[in-house]
Scaffold this active site. Sequence first.
Site, PDB file in Angstrom:
ATOM      1  N   GLY A  96     -34.233 -11.766  -8.179  1.00 39.57           N
ATOM      2  CA  GLY A  96     -33.966 -13.071  -7.451  1.00 39.57           C
ATOM      3  C   GLY A  96     -34.623 -14.278  -7.988  1.00 39.57           C
ATOM      4  CG  HIS A 185     -11.385  21.742  19.318  1.00 39.57           C
ATOM      5  ND1 HIS A 185     -12.225  22.097  18.165  1.00 39.57           N
ATOM      6  CD2 HIS A 185     -12.171  22.198  20.481  1.00 39.57           C
ATOM      7  CE1 HIS A 185     -13.197  22.733  18.403  1.00 39.57           C
ATOM      8  NE2 HIS A 185     -13.224  22.710  19.878  1.00 39.57           N
ATOM      9  CB  SER A 315       7.402  -3.636  12.453  1.00 40.43           C
ATOM     10  OG  SER A 315       8.262  -3.246  11.361  1.00 40.43           O
TER      11      SER A 315
END
Length: 460
Positions: A96, A185, A315
Amino acid sequence: MRQENDSLGIVEVPEDKLYGAQTARSQKYFSWAPEVMPKEVIRALVLIKQCAAKANHDLGFLDSKYCDMIVSAASEILEGGFEEHFPLKVWQTGSGTQSNMNVNEVIANLAIQRHGGVVGSKTPIHPNDHVNKSQSSNDVFPTAMHIAAVINLKKKLIPAMDHLQRALDAKVAEFRDCVKIGRTHLMDAVPMTLGQEFSGYSNQIRQSLERVAFSLTHMYELAIGGTAVGTGLNVPNGFIDKVIHYLRQETGEPFVAASNYFSALSNHDTLVNAHGVLATLACALTKIATDLSFLGSGPRCGLGELLFPENEPGSSIMPGKINPTQCEALQMVCAQVIGNNQAVIMGGSRGNFELNVMKPVIIYNFLQSVDILAGGMQAFADYFVSGLRVNKPRLKEYLDNSLMLVTALTPVLGYDKCSKMALKAFHDNINLKEACIQMGYLSAEEFDRLVVPESMVGKF
């Protein structure tokens, strides 16, 4: 253009710019990408110069006139309006140094200009001898990294996290009596309330807040005073305490001297660890945004348990479609943060001997992650979470049809009978109550007494 000299010779510098030869050289060789050094790092560097000037003056190493000129110029820069004079890219020297010199040059030239001198003359203020006095890029830049990280975490990220947690907590209370079917699950499980589900999300944010707060602990340690390799060469006695005193005063943050300067210059484990916390937050937010997207999927052919706020058409071809756009935006933010984490890890690993040489890319990615996480969470809370509504008829429909309500009967009938009952209901396409009666296990009245979804949601 004006001509300036540095140790390598003459350099052409734009007449209307306050930077000098070293900045101009950096622009020539490292101008091929759009990413500029974050303004938060520049502000931190300017602040360090201001505080260092005061410290050097207090110790008798900088005349009052020069101190006042540097402090005044730094204050003017901190007020804003000088962005064009800090053009350097992230992709530069890994220490830097070029950005440190950019700040030194601008402060020096602004001070000269404001006092009627010739910009670029280095008289009466010299960028190295006065503005950079008692400092090295190797300790100044990591100090700026920590200051910028602390301020942005506390002013941007933590408030946004708190805001999102409060929005989620409001939904915990609003949905506390909405009984639904849980899922494990991705399959039907036992009943719970929608409020309980949201309490899990809220707790993820709460724990992330705690992790962020803890990550600040070592970030308060500053490298200033270590100079080139951590030995403190050319730093007068008392300078470290003085400069940190002024930094604390200006920022209101509890900064302290580094516990080990060799470590403070050669590695950035503290920022690597802190960004790991940001990546963990990104994981949590991805899970939350994904869950809510699925819970509101539909509206007719998905889960449809939640109704999304109608923010914008979803959409260009399908009229009337509403999409979980805030969820998707947040998921993309999280993907970027997790990618940034890999860059920060790689940057942190490049601590060669006494100096890490990927400092700019570490702080660039760190601050970007903070910015987009903060903005993403704020918008997610305001434009999505706060507007969520529950589709109670859909919750009841799923409850009435769930086969996993059979779990309430296992203490009475046993696991095997309950399994047969659930399988019969599934294969015959009837509800659980009908299967139970047909198999002669219980009467309708007994079933209704034992299978009460509202009593199955537990105490939490």
